[in-house]
Design an enzyme around this catalytic site. Structure first.
Site, PDB file in Angstrom:
ATOM      1  N   ASP A  41      11.009  12.417   3.236  1.00 31.55           N
ATOM      2  CA  ASP A  41       9.996  12.387   2.176  1.00 31.55           C
ATOM      3  C   ASP A  41       9.678  13.818   1.739  1.00 31.55           C
ATOM      4  O   ASP A  41       8.655  14.395   2.130  1.00 31.55           O
ATOM      5  CB  ASP A  41       8.744  11.648   2.670  1.00 31.55           C
ATOM      6  CG  ASP A  41       9.015  10.164   2.860  1.00 31.55           C
ATOM      7  OD1 ASP A  41       9.847   9.604   2.112  1.00 31.55           O
ATOM      8  OD2 ASP A  41       8.409   9.562   3.760  1.00 31.55           O
ATOM      9  N   LYS A  80      13.687   0.428  -3.825  1.00 28.43           N
ATOM     10  CA  LYS A  80      12.898  -0.805  -4.053  1.00 28.43           C
ATOM     11  C   LYS A  80      13.040  -1.335  -5.487  1.00 28.43           C
ATOM     12  O   LYS A  80      12.080  -1.417  -6.248  1.00 28.43           O
ATOM     13  CB  LYS A  80      11.420  -0.569  -3.734  1.00 28.43           C
ATOM     14  CG  LYS A  80      11.162  -0.177  -2.290  1.00 28.43           C
ATOM     15  CD  LYS A  80       9.665  -0.097  -2.002  1.00 28.43           C
ATOM     16  CE  LYS A  80       9.367   0.207  -0.558  1.00 28.43           C
ATOM     17  NZ  LYS A  80       9.758   1.542  -0.114  1.00 28.43           N
ATOM     18  N   THR A 124       2.654  -3.010   2.098  1.00 29.27           N
ATOM     19  CA  THR A 124       1.571  -2.967   3.099  1.00 29.27           C
ATOM     20  C   THR A 124       0.313  -2.303   2.555  1.00 29.27           C
ATOM     21  O   THR A 124      -0.732  -2.336   3.190  1.00 29.27           O
ATOM     22  CB  THR A 124       2.030  -2.230   4.374  1.00 29.27           C
ATOM     23  OG1 THR A 124       2.682  -1.039   3.980  1.00 29.27           O
ATOM     24  CG2 THR A 124       2.950  -3.088   5.201  1.00 29.27           C
ATOM     25  N   ASP A 126      16.214   3.951  -0.401  1.00 30.28           N
ATOM     26  CA  ASP A 126      15.031   3.079  -0.483  1.00 30.28           C
ATOM     27  C   ASP A 126      14.373   3.204  -1.859  1.00 30.28           C
ATOM     28  O   ASP A 126      13.351   3.864  -2.006  1.00 30.28           O
ATOM     29  CB  ASP A 126      14.060   3.488   0.637  1.00 30.28           C
ATOM     30  CG  ASP A 126      12.852   2.574   0.723  1.00 30.28           C
ATOM     31  OD1 ASP A 126      12.932   1.424   0.247  1.00 30.28           O
ATOM     32  OD2 ASP A 126      11.819   3.021   1.260  1.00 30.28           O
ATOM     33  N   HIS A 128      13.194  -3.568  -8.700  1.00 29.89           N
ATOM     34  CA  HIS A 128      12.458  -4.757  -9.144  1.00 29.89           C
ATOM     35  C   HIS A 128      12.548  -4.831 -10.664  1.00 29.89           C
ATOM     36  O   HIS A 128      11.881  -4.076 -11.372  1.00 29.89           O
ATOM     37  CB  HIS A 128      10.981  -4.659  -8.701  1.00 29.89           C
ATOM     38  CG  HIS A 128      10.248  -5.946  -8.839  1.00 29.89           C
ATOM     39  ND1 HIS A 128       8.886  -6.055  -8.631  1.00 29.89           N
ATOM     40  CD2 HIS A 128      10.677  -7.194  -9.140  1.00 29.89           C
ATOM     41  CE1 HIS A 128       8.517  -7.314  -8.814  1.00 29.89           C
ATOM     42  NE2 HIS A 128       9.588  -8.023  -9.127  1.00 29.89           N
TER      43      HIS A 128
HETATM   44  O1  C5P Z   1       5.440   9.521   7.428  1.00 29.02           O
HETATM   45  P1  C5P Z   1       5.581   8.069   7.808  1.00 29.02           P
HETATM   46  O2  C5P Z   1       6.258   7.873   9.158  1.00 29.02           O
HETATM   47  O3  C5P Z   1       4.287   7.307   7.700  1.00 29.02           O
HETATM   48  O4  C5P Z   1       6.601   7.509   6.729  1.00 29.02           O
HETATM   49  C1  C5P Z   1       7.022   6.203   6.703  1.00 29.02           C
HETATM   50  C2  C5P Z   1       8.038   5.979   5.623  1.00 29.02           C
HETATM   51  O5  C5P Z   1       8.199   4.577   5.509  1.00 29.02           O
HETATM   52  C3  C5P Z   1       7.632   6.484   4.254  1.00 29.02           C
HETATM   53  O6  C5P Z   1       8.831   6.877   3.570  1.00 29.02           O
HETATM   54  C4  C5P Z   1       7.010   5.291   3.600  1.00 29.02           C
HETATM   55  O7  C5P Z   1       7.146   5.269   2.204  1.00 29.02           O
HETATM   56  C5  C5P Z   1       7.836   4.147   4.213  1.00 29.02           C
HETATM   57  N1  C5P Z   1       7.148   2.863   4.234  1.00 29.02           N
HETATM   58  C6  C5P Z   1       5.948   2.634   4.878  1.00 29.02           C
HETATM   59  N2  C5P Z   1       5.378   1.393   4.866  1.00 29.02           N
HETATM   60  C7  C5P Z   1       5.975   0.405   4.232  1.00 29.02           C
HETATM   61  C8  C5P Z   1       7.193   0.599   3.585  1.00 29.02           C
HETATM   62  C9  C5P Z   1       7.754   1.861   3.615  1.00 29.02           C
HETATM   63  O8  C5P Z   1       5.394   3.535   5.482  1.00 29.02           O
HETATM   64  N3  C5P Z   1       5.430  -0.783   4.264  1.00 29.02           N
END
Ligand code: C5P
Length: 242
Positions: free
Chosen positions: A10, A61, A124, A59, A63
């Protein structure tokens, strides 16, 4: 069951991603390229990454209408990404077209390997009130109402469709989906190693817990990208998953 580690790149600049990839050289991880990095680095950068031997989860997504999504999926597959995401709320017809276009692209040798398509169910970030208020038109049609009802509705759509190999799901959902659908590939974000801050994630699980709940892969971002020693952090997580 083995649980793989996905490192979320990210970043707003590709040079930052390249530095982390260099620091993790040789470790068995998959790199997740999301919208932010993709918008700056582009498809050719992703293609170069896979050509250098890295495993990539793209990723984005998707749609949109079936034709648009299925054409975009083929272009995404040309980067060599092993996993890609689309919204299951695009419906069965969209999934059908994705499946057909991928088959055609394989036959025409436009792509060498078929990527694993993972479905996104309910983001989420939704709260129950938002979900019911904004998606109530769908609820009337399907009888599905709560977030968890909707997630299970989407899980059955993913499971029943030959064009979909798995889902992205939260730590809260993974165990129930795994019990019902033993063969879906379940990619689980919201992971924090013991002692890590949770940031904005509302419910977090440790790598070992996620593995025990049935995750096929865990997605970890900030605990690695903000670590003073990312390589050591990754090695520790891989140890927890072993
Ligand atoms: O920094 P962190 O571990 O929270 O990052 C989690 C990654 O997973 C990010 O790229 C975030 O966009 C992705 N993600 C998430 N929750 C979701 C779907 C994707 O945290 N439900």
């Amino acid at each position: 069951m083995t649980t793989e580690l996905v490192v979320a790149l990210d970043y707003n600049e590709r040079t930052k991603a390249e530095l982390l990839i260099e620091q993790l050289e040789g470790l068995p991880v998959i790199y997740k390229v999301g919208l932010e990095l993709f918008m700056t680095a582009g498809a050719s950068w992703v293609q170069a990454l896979t050509a250098s031997g890295q495993r990539v989860f793209l990723d984005l997504k998707f749609h949109d209408i079936p034709n648009t999504v299925s054409q975009a999926v083929v272009q995404a597959a040309k980067t060599g990404a092993e996993f890609l995401t689309l919204h299951l709320s695009g419906g069965k017809r969209m999934l059908d077209e994705v499946d057909i276009r991928l088959q055609e692209a394989m036959i025409a040798q436009e792509i060498m390997e078929r990527p694993r398509v993972l479905g996104v169910s309910v983001l989420t970030s939704f709260h129950e009130e938002d979900w019911i208020a904004n998606v109530s038109h769908m609820a009337k049609v399907t009888g599905v109402r709560t977030i968890s009802d909707s997630v299970f509705h989407f899980a059955s759509l993913a499971h029943d469709h030959p064009g979909v190999q798995g889902m992205v799901c939260s730590p809260k959902e993974v165990e129930m989906i795994r019990i019902k659908y033993p063969h879906l590939y379940l990619m689980v974000p919201g992971i924090r190693p013991e002692g890590s801050p949770s940031h904005d994630q509302s419910r977090v699980t440790t790598p070992a817990e996620a593995k025990n709940l049935g995750a096929s892969a865990i997605v970890v971002g900030r605990p690695i990208t903000q670590s003073a020693n990312p390589r050591q952090t990754v090695e520790m997580i891989l140890g927890d998953l072993a």
